[in-house]
Write an enzyme that holds these catalytic residues in place. Sequence first.
Site, mmCIF file in Angstrom:
data_model
loop_
_atom_site.group_PDB
_atom_site.id
_atom_site.type_symbol
_atom_site.label_atom_id
_atom_site.label_comp_id
_atom_site.label_asym_id
_atom_site.label_seq_id
_atom_site.Cartn_x
_atom_site.Cartn_y
_atom_site.Cartn_z
ATOM 1 N N GLU A 50 0.841 -1.181 0.000
ATOM 2 C CA GLU A 50 0.000 0.000 0.000
ATOM 3 C C GLU A 50 0.883 1.240 0.000
ATOM 4 O OE1 GLU A 50 -2.366 -0.741 3.428
ATOM 5 O OE2 GLU A 50 -0.859 0.005 4.845
ATOM 6 N N ASN A 62 9.295 0.424 12.670
ATOM 7 C CA ASN A 62 7.844 0.250 12.687
ATOM 8 C C ASN A 62 7.333 -0.337 13.992
ATOM 9 O OD1 ASN A 62 7.468 1.094 9.871
ATOM 10 N ND2 ASN A 62 8.491 -0.830 9.369
ATOM 11 N N GLU A 118 -4.798 -0.995 10.703
ATOM 12 C CA GLU A 118 -5.078 -2.389 11.025
ATOM 13 C C GLU A 118 -5.868 -2.443 12.319
ATOM 14 O OE1 GLU A 118 -1.263 -4.198 11.451
ATOM 15 O OE2 GLU A 118 -0.899 -3.388 13.434
#
Length: 668
Positions: free
Chosen positions: A200, A238, A291
Amino acid sequence: TFEKLLIANRGEIACRVIKTCKKMGIKTVAIHSDVDVNAVHVKMADEAVCVGPAPTNKSYLNMDAIMEVIRKTRAQAVSLNVSICCSFLSSLSLQASEGVTFIGPDTHAIQAMGDKIESKLLAKNAKVNTIPGFDGVVKDADEAVRIAREIGYPVMIKASAGGGGKGMRIAWDDEETREGFRFSSQEAASSFGDDRLLIEKFIDNPRHIEIQVCTVLADKHGNALWLNERECSIQRRNQKVVEEAPSTFLDPETRRAMGEQAVALAKAVKYSSAGTVEFLVDSSKNFYFLEMNTRLQVEHPVTECITGLDLVQEMIRVAKGYPLRHKQADIPINGWAVECRVYAEDPYKSFGLPSIGRLSQYQEPLHVPSVRVDSGIQQGSDISIYYDPMISKLITYGSNRAEALKRMEEALDNYVIRGVAHNISLLREVIVHPRFVQGDISTKFLPEVYPEGFKGHKLTDLERRQLLATAVSLYVAEQLRSQRFLGTPRIPIAKSKRSSWELSVHLGDGIYPVAVSKDGSSFSVEVDGMKLNVTSEWNLASPLLSVTIDGTQRTIQRISRNASGETSIQFLGTVYKLQILTKVAAELSKYMPEKAAEDTSSILRSPMPGTVVAVSVKPGDMVSEGQEICVIEAMKMQNSMIAAKTGKVSHLRSLKTICNLSNRIEFK
């Protein structure tokens, strides 16, 4: 509620669940690997059963062994890390075949939200804002490059079944896309047993803000709540490092819109437990679904602090069939909470290279007011290569953000960790940085603030003088103590006590002459032509030392010392190495030969212990600078080892399945 609950997890989260179970009068069963036999969660539980050797796929993810423990102990309910155990639930058919209740949402919700591809499609259908990207499974590296070009660089390559920063890579061009596809798929297969990837658009410079939801839906009374937001923008690789609640960035309208979309998504999958919907938020307060985590998040304590709710207790009550006890209007934002993730990592290497070892000394700062520490370790615990390197979650609470941050600063200074490298210095620098204090943060905070990497705290002139004065006062106090035995001089005919000392201190690239004089329990120190007064109780046996320097209180830790005057002191979070010598010794030291540094330019050494998952060269191969030599997997992350210079591979020495710090590949 339930009489007995099995916790199929380890570490701080297992301990957290056990604490609430004890409060509710529920007996607990812990599972553990053979290396975790003395772990804290094992000692806290009423029963404990070994389910296999150290690797997680042979123990904590050993479905057959866990099922056998459930039958053997007759546990009525199970709590586990559902983000990586979806297949576990599918194979169990808990409610139908065993009469066992799962503490969490049902299998459908876990599978739908645990799969990033499916969850994104569901979010779109629920009219939740989503990030542009490819909604299917990426088949191979060539397709990944094609999709990335269509989306437009930069892109984010993500494991469909992933979480916690595993299986994620940012790609800015075709080459990085191919490399990212390879590493992400390997990490995903290793961590989650599922190598499917999606791609994405990477939203540059966003904030990472998430909404905690707690729901009881149609088949369980039809209630749904959102429990405000958490700001999780301070990240490396991340993975979140510092979290807080609430966010400094959101206004009430944006907060409400995000909360309502989070609840809408939860209802779309008939979610019935505590969960977290994560969003990326741009500078214009546009937010996009990232998410949904169908589990108790690591950062849940900050939500508990500002709402007053026990999320574990709410999850257990929901699983038992009770309705929520609160309405949306009852959910407050009381005060401010900050959480720092304390890791066994070296922050000076890529903001956190994992470290292993045994905690030779460990003391949590629980004496500091409004401090909470969620941990699963104790003094003597081992940090191994098999599991996440988290030591604890350190949480502070205050009536406002400034108060919470001040308490965090104090708590970090009072946290004693010996035996492994840790990231206390990085955490402390983050929370006192002007940008962070002002709330000017994003997911790129660390690389923007420290473009050359983290180097520790940079001392001002005043702070340098304070450190020097403290170090020499500590040195003299110890010299005086060593002259006495049980309160009397070691040598009866010794001369009367000295009252002044001339010393030389080596700190960094500088050498500083220092004069010290003693007056009672205080020391007067002259450095740089300025006098400083240093007072303390001088309890040299304590790992913590509270020192007052000209009215300014500092908490320091002396990490180490030796007979040659070398000492390491933790000051303002960072450990500084000093050498303190008498004036005569300093003059003679210039005649001491210096040890030549080892030439490592022709050697590739593993920076950490881990598993060698791939070797890309063989003896005799020619390699170029920057070329991949091998891949090391450590603590669930894969790391590419590259050549530092062009040359020819001489030989592979001791390169076995498990490597350690002495393993190396040599070049000619």
